[in-house]
Design a protein around this motif. Structure first.
Motif, short mmCIF file in Angstrom:
data_model
loop_
_atom_site.label_atom_id
_atom_site.label_comp_id
_atom_site.label_asym_id
_atom_site.label_seq_id
_atom_site.Cartn_x
_atom_site.Cartn_y
_atom_site.Cartn_z
N SER A 620 83.62 33.45 6.24
CA SER A 620 82.78 32.51 6.98
C SER A 620 83.57 31.25 7.36
O SER A 620 83.29 30.62 8.38
CB SER A 620 81.52 32.16 6.18
N ALA A 621 84.58 30.89 6.54
CA ALA A 621 85.37 29.68 6.85
C ALA A 621 86.29 29.90 8.04
O ALA A 621 86.65 28.94 8.74
CB ALA A 621 86.19 29.27 5.62
N MET A 622 86.68 31.15 8.30
CA MET A 622 87.64 31.43 9.38
C MET A 622 87.14 30.89 10.72
O MET A 622 87.92 30.36 11.52
CB MET A 622 87.89 32.95 9.51
N SER A 623 85.82 30.98 10.94
CA SER A 623 85.29 30.56 12.24
C SER A 623 85.32 29.03 12.39
O SER A 623 85.08 28.51 13.47
CB SER A 623 83.86 31.08 12.40
N LYS A 624 85.57 28.32 11.29
CA LYS A 624 85.51 26.84 11.38
C LYS A 624 86.90 26.19 11.38
O LYS A 624 87.01 24.98 11.50
CB LYS A 624 84.70 26.30 10.20
N LEU A 625 87.93 26.99 11.22
CA LEU A 625 89.27 26.40 11.09
C LEU A 625 89.69 25.62 12.33
O LEU A 625 90.24 24.52 12.21
CB LEU A 625 90.31 27.49 10.80
N GLN A 710 88.80 35.92 16.36
CA GLN A 710 88.60 34.78 17.26
C GLN A 710 89.65 33.68 17.05
O GLN A 710 89.85 32.82 17.88
CB GLN A 710 87.17 34.23 17.14
N LEU A 711 90.32 33.73 15.87
CA LEU A 711 91.32 32.71 15.54
C LEU A 711 92.70 33.01 16.13
O LEU A 711 93.51 32.11 16.31
CB LEU A 711 91.50 32.71 14.03
N PRO A 731 101.14 35.85 17.29
CA PRO A 731 100.63 36.31 16.00
C PRO A 731 100.84 37.81 15.81
O PRO A 731 100.67 38.58 16.76
CB PRO A 731 99.13 35.99 16.07
N LYS A 732 101.23 38.19 14.61
CA LYS A 732 101.45 39.62 14.32
C LYS A 732 100.44 40.05 13.27
O LYS A 732 100.79 40.38 12.14
CB LYS A 732 102.89 39.85 13.84
N HIS A 733 99.18 39.98 13.67
CA HIS A 733 98.11 40.21 12.71
C HIS A 733 98.12 41.63 12.17
O HIS A 733 97.81 41.86 11.01
CB HIS A 733 96.77 39.90 13.41
N THR A 734 98.47 42.60 13.02
CA THR A 734 98.46 43.99 12.54
C THR A 734 99.48 44.18 11.42
O THR A 734 99.21 44.87 10.45
CB THR A 734 98.77 44.98 13.68
#
Ligand code: ZN
Length: 861
Positions: A620-625, A710-711, A731-734
């Motif tokens: 839930s914090a990810m959306s507020k960063l 979304q980040l 970003p290399k999220h995978t």
């Protein structure tokens, strides 16, 4: 000497006999010839030291004021006597553990006169011989002598000898500064000092006191062709000079009595084998502890004759000094239970103090700033290896909240490889260094935990005072922990298991009993997603285990009653609040340890429930960063760092929970405790399955990381010079997710884990290897079996198939039931794939690749 060899030797002597006697004759004839001038009288000590500055003390050291050269005066009564040597690094590359505050080599040494030389040799303290037993006459018969230095006596008077010691101090004979890396580490993988250069090495400071002599030296190393340039702390990799302190210490003469170790309590020890004992287990290990003695032995509670005094260094930021002092003093609560009042005294070093904090007569909590803080804090002590008596101690603290975090690379891989390197360095150390090379990485673990906690607090709109509270508790805990080390305690990684997930936030319990059984754990920051129910972020007192351990280590007993009374204390070890398991057992790397409760970065006795709350909070914090940290004229660097620490929380929770699958709980109670416990008990199968279900939902599920998506467009590293040269900045999220997932799989499919599951089936575990693999397979394939497979799952499914194929093909390591389970799992995956409908080209490609890998592994024609 063997007889044949002795005969051969005497024959050689006979052959050479004529020549030897001829030489002797010529030599003997010279002084008798009165026509020749008598040789000049050898220079006396006064002549030899006339250009030198004298440093009187335990050993009197003379330093030539022109050349800097040092001579040591050894009194005749100091020969054949034990002394202690301790080295400290005062400045050097962090990557080689040579930075300020490292206690390095400890040894006992003796000096002997051998003809015209003085020999320095190490005393082997590994064995004990009871002098009443005849066997003691054969003591140390097969123990190799280690002469580390010998030099000619330069001059002599009626009370002692003068010896040149430049080759001793300006060298690595006492402390082999350069780590020896095994050949498996490729050149360039680690920073290498190169060769020692005596020309550029020098003395930096000499101090001598009645009980110790300290010699501080600058040792220079040259590496003309460095493959590894080191970090920013290395000014020029070709030329590095480090600062080391050699301390010679008198062996204390006092009535200190060693206390013997017990496996149920975690103290640092001196390991000794009793070679005159008839017991099968002949350990005579002594715990490390201070020499605390009651002023009034008859009083139940008395001040000690000499308290344990620590100084808070004057480099400590003013606002933190009182926190450091209060945390140290909090240990007095534990000593009171052991019969001592004011055992720990904390003082603040005055700003105008003239003494040097590296003077070993002062125990100092040092606050330093180094470019690469490796630990955040270390709290070692140095001891008399013959008794375990702690002679001195320092704590080094490092704290920078904005520590730079590599771009999208907060994986445990980096940490594991660092720990692995440290382990390899340690294994290649000489034993006198290895034994005492206890390091503590709590600072770096705790810092990441604190940063994640402060991010979660801030994104949940708490007032800034709440972040300050968390920070103060973090620092307080760090000091409690490091002070525990200086008192002799090693880690207790099981201690954060004391309370339930609800109880950990009940301050009525935590402020009275403690949040953990011991402060010697590396806990997760204790943060509640329900902000109205937030308790303490860190425990603020030594816990019940600490009080019990200090009582075991320090309580005084009337003569003759010690062992009986200690046994009474030790028999309580099975009480739940006193549970103990140290790093020797812990499970931080895949395949290590067996008891899931002995783990770092965990909290509470129900990690599945606790971890679920944390992951939901993180998601839930990810959306507020972005809204919290991307503001005004600032780059996105902080958003990136905050993202990394939050992702680290997911990993530490999942990592801890993965250990419950196939985990075996260990109890170290002795039979006489009659508590009905067994040393090994399986983790209840229902809980193992709960852990598997957690991993399926929060690590392997197709949507496990969708909160991050979304980040991603904002995770931009701040350009600094050419810092993304060679690695594109997107970003290399995978890769990040794949790394995370494969780390968890590495634990579940580790040969040690699988073998343990097969063995624990013999004493009650009904969750078989085949069941475990089947559940992993379902978690990884079922949810998208009938549709498109997203990019995370393509990686995950491929890694799983490769892992299972590797088990089938492994020539060794995996046991047969594990290989069968892997084989059968691959067959089931193949069947599933054969009927799957792929709605898009990428999914078709992926499944076709999986079929290819499986067919190859199963050798299907
Ligand atoms: Zn520690």
């Amino acid at each position: 000497m063997n007889k044949r060899f002795a005969l051969a030797l005497s024959a050689v002597c006979l052959l050479l006999g004529t020549e030897i006697s001829a030489q002797a004759k010529n030599g003997a004839a010279a002084p008798a010839d009165s026509t020749k001038k008598a040789p000049p009288k050898p220079a006396g000590i006064t002549d030899k030291v006339k250009a030198s500055k004298k440093h009187s003390g335990l050993f009197t050291l003379y330093q030539d004021t022109v050349t800097g050269s040092v001579q040591m005066y050894i009194r005749k009564d100091q020969l054949n006597k034990d002394f202690i040597y301790q080295s400290f690094s005062l400045s050097g590359p962090t990557s080689l553990f040579l930075h300020q505050g490292m206690h390095r080599a400890t040894l006992v040494f003796k000096m002997k006169k051998a003809y015209d030389k003085i020999e320095f040799s190490t005393v082997n303290t590994n064995f004990y011989y009871d002098s009443k037993n005849a066997v003691s006459k054969a003591a140390n018969v097969d123990v190799a002598d280690a002469v580390f230095y010998a030099d000619k006596v330069g001059a002599e008077d009626s009370t002692g000898y003068l010896v040149s010691v430049d080759q001793l101090f300006l060298s690595d004979k006492l402390d082999p500064v350069k780590p020896i890396f095994p050949p498996t580490i490729p050149p360039g993988a680690v920073f290498n000092l190169g060769g020692y250069n005596p020309t550029k090495s020098k003395y930096s400071n000499i101090r001598s006191y009645p009980n110790n002599s300290d010699v501080v030296v600058d040792l220079a190393y040259d590496n003309p062709m460095p493959f590894n340039q080191g970090g920013k702390d290395i000014t020029d990799a070709r030329f590095v000079r480090i600062k080391l302190q050699h301390s010679f210490i008198e062996v204390p003469v006092n009535d200190y009595k060693p206390r013997f170790d017990d496996p149920r309590v975690g103290f640092f020890t001196q390991e000794v084998d009793d070679l005159t004992s008839n017991e099968i287990v002949n350990y005579r290990d002594m715990i490390n502890r201070w020499h605390l003695k009651k002023k009034d032995p008859s009083a139940a509670l008395s001040e000690p004759v000499e308290p344990i005094t620590f100084w808070v260094e004057n480099t400590t930021p003013v606002e933190y000094r009182e926190i450091v002092k209060a945390a140290g003093e909090r240990w007095n609560e534990a000593f009171e239970k052991a019969g001592f009042k004011n055992a720990v005294v904390m003082k603040i070093m005055p700003d105008d103090a003239t003494w040097d904090p590296s003077d070993i007569r002062y125990n100092v909590i040092r606050w330093v700033s180094s470019p690469y803080p490796p630990y955040g804090a270390i709290g070692p002590s140095f001891v008399n290896p013959k008794t375990g008596q702690i002679l001195g101690s320092d704590i080094t603290i490092e704290w920078r909240s904005g520590a730079e975090t590599p771009f999208l690379d907060v994986t445990e891989d980096a940490i594991a490889s660092g720990a692995n390197l440290q382990q390899q360095m340690m294994e290649n150390m000489p034993s006198h260094m290895r034994k005492h090379w206890a390091t503590c990485t709590i600072g770096s673990e705790l810092t990441k935990q604190y940063m994640a906690g402060s991010t979660l607090i801030t994104t949940s709109d708490a007032p800034p005072t709440e972040v300050r509270k968390a920070h103060e508790q973090f620092l307080y805990y760090l000091i409690l922990h490091e002070m525990g080390h200086t008192l002799g305690l090693n880690h207790n990684m099981k201690a954060s298991q004391m309370l339930s997930p609800t109880e950990v936030h009940n301050t009525a319990i935590t402020q009275k009993l403690g949040l953990q059984g011991s402060v010697m754990d590396y806990p997760s920051i204790n943060i509640n997603s329900d902000r109205s129910k937030q308790g303490d972020y860190y425990t603020m007192k030594p816990g019940p285990y600490d009080l019990w351990a200090i009582e075991f280590g320090y309580r005084e007993f009337p003569a003759g009653q010690e062992q009986t009374e200690l046994n009474k204390i030790l028999r309580r070890s099975h009480e739940p609040h006193l549970t103990f398991g140290n790093d020797a057992d812990d499970m931080r790397s895949p395949g290590n340890g067996i008891d899931p409760r002995v783990m770092i970065n965990d909290m509470s006795n129900d990690m599945v429930a606790y971890g679920e709350d944390r992951i939901k909070f993180v998601n839930s914090a990810m959306s507020k960063l972005v809204s919290k940290y991307a503001k005004g004229d600032k780059s996105y660097q902080e958003v990136l760092i905050r993202y990394n620490v939050l992702n680290g929380q997911r990993f530490s929770m999942a990592n801890a929970i993965s250990r419950y699958i196939g985990g075996v709980q260990v109890d170290r109670s002795f039979p006489g405790q009659n508590n009905g416990s067994k040393p090994f008990v399986i983790t209840p199968v229902a809980y193992q399955k709960k852990a598997m279900n957690f991993l399926a939902t929060y690590v392997f599920a197709p949507n496990a990381f969708e909160a991050d998506q979304q980040l991603l467009p904002y995770l931009q590293v701040q350009r600094r010079g050419y810092n993304f040269f060679g690695a594109p900045e997107d970003p290399k999220h995978t890769s990040l997710v794949q790394n995370f997932q494969t780390n968890i799989l590495a634990q579940l499919l580790h040969p040690t884990t699988l073998r343990r599951i097969n063995n624990s089936a013999l004493y009650g575990n009904t969750y078989s290897v085949a069941d475990v693999m089947n559940d992993i397979m379902n978690a990884i394939f079922k949810a998208d079996a009938a549709g498109a497979v997203n990019v995370y799952r393509q990686n995950l499914q491929t890694e799983f198939v490769k892992g299972a194929a590797a088990i089938v093909a492994a020539p060794a390591g995996f046991d047969n039931p594990s290989k069968s389970a892997a084989y059968n799992t691959l067959r089931k995956v193949r069947t599933m794939l054969a009927t799957a409908v792929s709605p898009n080209e990428q999914t078709r490609a992926h499944r076709s690749m999986l079929m290819f890998l499986i067919d190859k592994a199963l050798a299907v024609k």
